[in-house]
Enzyme design. Structure first.
Site, PDB file in Angstrom:
ATOM      1  N   TYR A   1       1.085  -6.419  15.121  1.00 18.51           N
ATOM      2  CA  TYR A   1       2.262  -5.936  15.834  1.00 18.51           C
ATOM      3  C   TYR A   1       2.103  -5.938  17.356  1.00 18.51           C
ATOM      4  O   TYR A   1       2.932  -5.382  18.083  1.00 18.51           O
ATOM      5  CB  TYR A   1       2.667  -4.542  15.316  1.00 18.51           C
ATOM      6  CG  TYR A   1       3.958  -4.578  14.507  1.00 18.51           C
ATOM      7  CD1 TYR A   1       5.132  -5.072  15.083  1.00 18.51           C
ATOM      8  CD2 TYR A   1       4.011  -4.127  13.199  1.00 18.51           C
ATOM      9  CE1 TYR A   1       6.319  -5.122  14.360  1.00 18.51           C
ATOM     10  CE2 TYR A   1       5.196  -4.173  12.466  1.00 18.51           C
ATOM     11  CZ  TYR A   1       6.343  -4.676  13.054  1.00 18.51           C
ATOM     12  OH  TYR A   1       7.519  -4.731  12.339  1.00 18.51           O
TER      13      TYR A   1
ATOM     14  N   TRP B   1      -0.117   6.569   9.523  1.00 19.87           N
ATOM     15  CA  TRP B   1       0.797   6.129  10.591  1.00 19.87           C
ATOM     16  C   TRP B   1       2.207   5.847  10.079  1.00 19.87           C
ATOM     17  O   TRP B   1       3.151   5.898  10.859  1.00 19.87           O
ATOM     18  CB  TRP B   1       0.206   4.917  11.329  1.00 19.87           C
ATOM     19  CG  TRP B   1      -0.789   5.330  12.382  1.00 19.87           C
ATOM     20  CD1 TRP B   1      -1.410   6.546  12.501  1.00 19.87           C
ATOM     21  CD2 TRP B   1      -1.251   4.536  13.465  1.00 19.87           C
ATOM     22  NE1 TRP B   1      -2.246   6.545  13.582  1.00 19.87           N
ATOM     23  CE2 TRP B   1      -2.167   5.319  14.198  1.00 19.87           C
ATOM     24  CE3 TRP B   1      -1.015   3.227  13.890  1.00 19.87           C
ATOM     25  CZ2 TRP B   1      -2.828   4.848  15.335  1.00 19.87           C
ATOM     26  CZ3 TRP B   1      -1.667   2.747  15.012  1.00 19.87           C
ATOM     27  CH2 TRP B   1      -2.566   3.558  15.727  1.00 19.87           C
TER      28      TRP B   1
ATOM     29  N   ARG C   1      12.334  -7.361  12.062  1.00 20.30           N
ATOM     30  CA  ARG C   1      12.850  -8.051  10.893  1.00 20.30           C
ATOM     31  C   ARG C   1      13.224  -9.521  11.075  1.00 20.30           C
ATOM     32  O   ARG C   1      13.458 -10.212  10.090  1.00 20.30           O
ATOM     33  CB  ARG C   1      14.067  -7.288  10.325  1.00 20.30           C
ATOM     34  CG  ARG C   1      13.703  -5.980   9.653  1.00 20.30           C
ATOM     35  CD  ARG C   1      12.831  -6.188   8.412  1.00 20.30           C
ATOM     36  NE  ARG C   1      12.265  -4.941   7.929  1.00 20.30           N
ATOM     37  CZ  ARG C   1      11.056  -4.487   8.244  1.00 20.30           C
ATOM     38  NH1 ARG C   1      10.272  -5.187   9.046  1.00 20.30           N
ATOM     39  NH2 ARG C   1      10.602  -3.363   7.759  1.00 20.30           N
TER      40      ARG C   1
ATOM     41  N   GLU D   1      -1.591  -6.914   7.413  1.00 20.34           N
ATOM     42  CA  GLU D   1      -0.251  -6.699   7.964  1.00 20.34           C
ATOM     43  C   GLU D   1      -0.053  -7.627   9.163  1.00 20.34           C
ATOM     44  O   GLU D   1      -1.037  -8.041   9.807  1.00 20.34           O
ATOM     45  CB  GLU D   1      -0.113  -5.225   8.384  1.00 20.34           C
ATOM     46  CG  GLU D   1       1.241  -4.827   8.947  1.00 20.34           C
ATOM     47  CD  GLU D   1       2.425  -5.182   8.051  1.00 20.34           C
ATOM     48  OE1 GLU D   1       2.740  -6.387   7.927  1.00 20.34           O
ATOM     49  OE2 GLU D   1       3.037  -4.253   7.486  1.00 20.34           O
TER      50      GLU D   1
ATOM     51  N   HIS E   1       0.826  -1.218   0.000  1.00 21.25           N
ATOM     52  CA  HIS E   1       0.000   0.000   0.000  1.00 21.25           C
ATOM     53  C   HIS E   1       0.862   1.271   0.000  1.00 21.25           C
ATOM     54  O   HIS E   1       2.018   1.255   0.433  1.00 21.25           O
ATOM     55  CB  HIS E   1      -0.917   0.003   1.227  1.00 21.25           C
ATOM     56  CG  HIS E   1      -0.143   0.017   2.519  1.00 21.25           C
ATOM     57  ND1 HIS E   1       0.377   1.175   3.054  1.00 21.25           N
ATOM     58  CD2 HIS E   1       0.222  -0.982   3.348  1.00 21.25           C
ATOM     59  CE1 HIS E   1       1.024   0.887   4.168  1.00 21.25           C
ATOM     60  NE2 HIS E   1       0.949  -0.416   4.374  1.00 21.25           N
TER      61      HIS E   1
ATOM     62  N   ARG F   1      -6.042   0.763   3.842  1.00 22.08           N
ATOM     63  CA  ARG F   1      -4.887   1.307   3.108  1.00 22.08           C
ATOM     64  C   ARG F   1      -4.540   0.452   1.893  1.00 22.08           C
ATOM     65  O   ARG F   1      -4.110   0.974   0.863  1.00 22.08           O
ATOM     66  CB  ARG F   1      -3.684   1.520   4.046  1.00 22.08           C
ATOM     67  CG  ARG F   1      -3.173   0.303   4.811  1.00 22.08           C
ATOM     68  CD  ARG F   1      -2.230   0.771   5.915  1.00 22.08           C
ATOM     69  NE  ARG F   1      -1.533  -0.277   6.655  1.00 22.08           N
ATOM     70  CZ  ARG F   1      -2.011  -0.911   7.717  1.00 22.08           C
ATOM     71  NH1 ARG F   1      -3.241  -0.644   8.153  1.00 22.08           N
ATOM     72  NH2 ARG F   1      -1.273  -1.806   8.355  1.00 22.08           N
TER      73      ARG F   1
ATOM     74  N   GLY G   1       0.598  -2.320  12.098  1.00 26.31           N
ATOM     75  CA  GLY G   1       0.069  -3.684  12.166  1.00 26.31           C
ATOM     76  C   GLY G   1      -1.352  -3.767  11.638  1.00 26.31           C
ATOM     77  O   GLY G   1      -1.642  -3.344  10.529  1.00 26.31           O
TER      78      GLY G   1
ATOM     79  N   HIS H   1       0.604  -5.630   2.373  1.00 21.31           N
ATOM     80  CA  HIS H   1       1.408  -4.903   3.368  1.00 21.31           C
ATOM     81  C   HIS H   1       2.868  -5.350   3.388  1.00 21.31           C
ATOM     82  O   HIS H   1       3.190  -6.441   2.898  1.00 21.31           O
ATOM     83  CB  HIS H   1       0.786  -5.128   4.748  1.00 21.31           C
ATOM     84  CG  HIS H   1      -0.655  -4.726   4.771  1.00 21.31           C
ATOM     85  ND1 HIS H   1      -1.072  -3.488   5.202  1.00 21.31           N
ATOM     86  CD2 HIS H   1      -1.762  -5.382   4.349  1.00 21.31           C
ATOM     87  CE1 HIS H   1      -2.391  -3.404   5.061  1.00 21.31           C
ATOM     88  NE2 HIS H   1      -2.830  -4.543   4.551  1.00 21.31           N
ATOM     89  N   GLY H   2       3.671  -4.523   4.045  1.00 22.36           N
ATOM     90  CA  GLY H   2       5.108  -4.800   4.117  1.00 22.36           C
ATOM     91  C   GLY H   2       5.395  -6.246   4.506  1.00 22.36           C
ATOM     92  O   GLY H   2       6.110  -6.959   3.801  1.00 22.36           O
TER      93      GLY H   2
HETATM   94  O1  3PG Z   1       2.807  -2.084  10.484  1.00 17.62           O
HETATM   95  C1  3PG Z   1       3.690  -1.232  10.303  1.00 17.62           C
HETATM   96  O2  3PG Z   1       4.040  -0.444  11.184  1.00 17.62           O
HETATM   97  C2  3PG Z   1       4.334  -1.097   8.953  1.00 17.62           C
HETATM   98  O3  3PG Z   1       3.407  -1.166   7.969  1.00 17.62           O
HETATM   99  C3  3PG Z   1       5.370  -2.150   8.742  1.00 17.62           C
HETATM  100  O4  3PG Z   1       6.254  -1.925   9.713  1.00 17.62           O
HETATM  101  P1  3PG Z   1       7.734  -2.482   9.779  1.00 17.62           P
HETATM  102  O5  3PG Z   1       8.491  -1.936   8.594  1.00 17.62           O
HETATM  103  O6  3PG Z   1       8.202  -1.917  11.089  1.00 17.62           O
HETATM  104  O7  3PG Z   1       7.656  -3.974   9.789  1.00 17.62           O
END
Ligand code: 3PG
Length: 331
Positions: free
Chosen positions: A188, A87, A213, A185, A82, A131, A95, A255-256
Site C-alpha cells: 500500500y 490494523w 479499488r 497483500e 485472513h 495474519r 498492506g 489477503h483482500g
Molecule cells: O491492507 C489493508 O489495509 C487491508 O487488508 C485491505 O485494505 P483495502 O480493503 O483498503 O484494500
C-alpha cells in the site's frame, strides 16, 4: 494407537502419484521462479509431497509433463482471507506490514475452519505474513481429518535440513504449508499505517476509493491491483494450478487484494467488474477445479449442514469417509 492408525488407512482410500520434472523445462515468456522438482506424493486428501532425498517438500510447476500426471477428476480449492487483524480493527492501511490477528480475527479463523472441516485439504499456501499464517493454522486445527499443518522453511539449506521429518507415517499425517511472499497483500505504499477514514478526509473519498479499488491506479509508491495480480496470479498459475491439475486439494490463506486478483483470474472478471468485488475477513470460498476449469461453489456452510457438500460427488464421498472414520474411532 497403532490399531487406530491401521483403521484410518483401511477406511481412507489413497491414490499414488509420482511425477518428475526436469529442471531444464523453464517458461521463457515470463521470468518466474522454477525449481528442480522430484516430488513424491503418496496419498491424496491427506498427502504430503516430500522429496525422497532430503524429506523436504517441493512444489510442482506448470511444466509437469501432461503424461506424467495421473488424471484425476476434480480438486477442491479453498480461498480464505485472513481473520480481522489489529490494523483492520484500527482501520489502518496495512498492506505488507506484518501485524497479527485480533481476538475476533482468531475466532473468525476458527469459524472458517469449522466451515471447511469436511473438505479435503492436501496442501496449504499462505502469504509470508503472520495474519494469513495464523488464519491457516487456526482453521486447520478445526479440520475433522486432524492432520498437522507444518510450515515448510526453505529460506536456506540449513532451514530445510533442520526441519526434516524422518517418519513416513508422521509425514502422512501432516499437511505442508507453503509460505509465498507473492501471495502477500498489495503493497500500500505511503498509505501503510495511515487511518483510512482520515486519509479519505484529507485526499477526498473519490481519490481514496480509486487507490483502494481501481484496477490500475496505484496508491502513492504502492502497488495497483494490476501490479499485485502480476505476482499473485503468476504464482497461482505456476505453483498452485499444477497441484490442482494433479488432483491435490488446496487451501490458500491470503489477503483482500491478493485474493481479489486471484478471483479475478478464476472468475474471468473484467477490470471493471473487479472494482465491486469485496472480500470479508475469515470467510472461506470454495472452487472446484475440473477439466481445467474453475467452478465457483460459494462459501461452505457449517459442517453439520448439507449445503455445499451436495455439490459434487467427490466432496460428498469425502465427507462420508470422515464420518465412517469418526464412527470407527468412537466405537
Ligand atoms: O491492507 C489493508 O489495509 C487491508 O487488508 C485491505 O485494505 P483495502 O480493503 O483498503 O484494500
Amino acid at each position: 494407537m497403532a490399531t487406530t492408525a491401521m483403521s484410518h488407512q483401511s477406511i481412507v482410500s489413497f491414490i499414488s502419484l509420482r511425477f518428475k520434472i526436469n529442471s531444464s523445462l523453464i517458461h521463457t515468456s515470463k521470468k518466474r521462479n522454477f525449481c528442480k522438482i522430484e516430488a513424491m506424493t503418496s496419498q491424496t486428501e491427506t498427502s504430503v509431497s516430500y522429496n525422497n532425498n532430503n524429506n523436504t517438500l517441493l512444489s510442482p510447476s506448470k511444466n509437469i509433463p501432461e503424461t506424467s500426471l495421473k488424471k484425476t477428476n476434480e480438486a477442491a480449492l479453498i480461498l480464505i482471507r485472513h481473520g480481522e487483524s489489529l490494523w483492520n480493527e484500527k482501520n489502518l492501511f496495512t498492506g505488507c506490514v506484518d501485524v497479527p490477528l485480533t481476538e475476533k480475527g482468531v475466532e473468525e479463523a476458527i469459524e472458517a475452519g469449522k466451515r471447511i472441516s469436511n473438505i479435503p485439504v492436501d496442501v496449504i499456501f499462505t502469504s509470508s505474513l503472520i495474519r494469513a499464517q495464523m488464519t491457516a493454522m487456526l482453521a486447520m486445527i478445526q479440520h475433522r481429518r486432524k492432520k498437522v499443518p507444518i510450515i515448510l522453511h526453505d529460506e536456506n539449506e540449513q532451514a530445510k535440513t533442520w526441519s526434516q521429518v524422518f517418519s513416513e507415517e508422521t509425514k502422512n499425517q501432516s499437511i505442508p504449508v507453503i509460505p509465498a511472499w507473492q501471495l502477500n497483500e498489495r503493497m500500500y505504499g505511503e498509505l501503510q499505517g495511515l487511518n483510512k477514514q482520515e486519509t479519505a478526509e484529507r485526499y477526498g473519498k473519490q481519490q481514496v476509493h480509486e487507490w483502494r479499488r481501481s484496477y490500475d491506479i496505484p496508491p502513492p509508491k504502492g502497488e495497483s491491483l494490476e501490479m499485485c495480480a502480476e505476482r499473485a496470479v503468476a504464482y497461482f498459475e505456476d505453483n498452485i494450478e499444477p497441484m490442482l491439475a494433479a488432483g491435490k486439494n488446496v487451501m490458500i490463506a491470503a489477503h483482500g487484494n491478493s485474493l481479489r486478483s486471484i478471483i479475478m483470474y478464476l472468475d474471468k472478471l473484467t477490470s471493471q467488474e473487479v472494482i465491486s468485488l469485496e472480500l470479508s475477513t475469515g470467510i472461506p470460498l470454495l472452487y472446484i477445479f475440473k477439466d481445467g476449469k474453475f467452478m465457483k461453489r460459494g462459501s461452505p456452510v457449517g459442517p453439520t449442514e448439507p449445503g455445499v457438500y451436495a455439490y459434487t460427488k467427490g466432496l460428498a464421498q469425502y465427507r462420508q469417509k470422515l464420518e465412517a472414520e469418526s464412527e470407527v474411532i468412537c466405537s
